[in-house]
Design an enzyme around this catalytic site. Structure first.
Site, PDB file in Angstrom:
ATOM      1  N   ASP A 235     -20.036  17.132 -70.306  1.00 41.50           N
ATOM      2  CA  ASP A 235     -20.892  16.124 -70.899  1.00 41.50           C
ATOM      3  C   ASP A 235     -20.052  15.854 -72.512  1.00 41.50           C
ATOM      4  O   ASP A 235     -19.708  16.558 -72.879  1.00 41.50           O
ATOM      5  CB  ASP A 235     -22.117  16.464 -71.561  1.00 41.50           C
ATOM      6  CG  ASP A 235     -23.291  16.562 -69.918  1.00 41.50           C
ATOM      7  OD1 ASP A 235     -22.634  15.680 -69.078  1.00 41.50           O
ATOM      8  OD2 ASP A 235     -23.916  17.231 -69.928  1.00 41.50           O
TER       9      ASP A 235
ATOM     10  N   ASP B  93     -23.268  10.298 -65.626  1.00 43.56           N
ATOM     11  CA  ASP B  93     -24.751   9.861 -66.023  1.00 43.56           C
ATOM     12  C   ASP B  93     -25.257   8.459 -66.393  1.00 43.56           C
ATOM     13  O   ASP B  93     -26.155   8.119 -65.786  1.00 43.56           O
ATOM     14  CB  ASP B  93     -25.190  10.926 -67.084  1.00 43.56           C
ATOM     15  CG  ASP B  93     -25.044  12.463 -66.816  1.00 43.56           C
ATOM     16  OD1 ASP B  93     -24.927  12.837 -65.641  1.00 43.56           O
ATOM     17  OD2 ASP B  93     -24.717  13.273 -67.727  1.00 43.56           O
TER      18      ASP B  93
END
Length: 192
Positions: A110, A126
């Site tokens: 991430d 995402d």
């Protein structure tokens, strides 16, 4: 069109993840918008907020199952129009992007950290998955033409769907000729 979107999402997600690993990992990160957004290196072996952390087998099995269903829906043409196709393709691309990380590394990389609110750190996959699901929900609720999906239903063989609610029972039946009929009856015994 859907294949191009899926490939673009997966490639974009992988390229940014590789950039983050090579240039941001081990640093304080890169502030993109002061007080709003920063690029950092983070890993997550769970879902948002690290829920179900360490359950990679569960995520892999769930992802494969969901991808099979969603790809079937896309290939069969149950979703029509550019809004539906783009949203579904974004969902598929986002799912594949994170799936590749889980299979290859056992965790997802991430990189986007919000600075103005405490929110889970997220990535391109995402973003595409979340926005794709929101737009797909709007499409299904307000734009989807159910008659197009009904035309693709098998013409042979019958099916019956019965929905009971409170004191009313609604039944839908497809006859051999492909026509759908419905009936409604009062259910005087609500516990039945």
């Amino acid at each position: 069109m859907s294949a191009i979107i899926i490939v673009a999402v997966v490639v974009g997600d992988m390229l940014l993840k590789n950039f983050i690993v090579e240039h941001v990992k081990g640093t304080e990160g890169i502030v993109l918008i002061p007080g709003v957004l920063r690029l950092i290196y983070a890993t997550n072996d769970g879902a948002a907020w690290s829920m179900l952390s360490g359950k990679q087998e569960f995520f892999i099995i769930l992802t494969v199952a969901v991808l099979m269903v969603v790809l079937y829906i896309l290939v069969r043409g149950y979703v029509k129009g550019w809004v539906g196709v783009v949203s579904l393709a974004a969902c598929i691309g986002g799912t594949i992007g994170n799936f590749i990380d889980r299979v290859r590394q056992g965790y997802v990389v991430d990189m986007f950290e919000t600075l103005f609110v405490e929110y889970p750190i997220f990535n391109v996959a995402d973003i595409c998955l979340t926005l794709g699901c929101i737009v797909l929900g709007v499409y299904i609720l307000f734009l989807h033409d159910g008659s197009a999906a009904e035309e693709r239903m098998p013409k042979k063989g019958g099916f019956s769907i019965v929905a009971k609610g409170g004191e009313t029972c609604v039944s839908l039946r497809r006859a051999e000729d492909g026509k759908v009929s419905s009936s409604r009856s009062e259910n005087h015994n609500a516990d039945a």
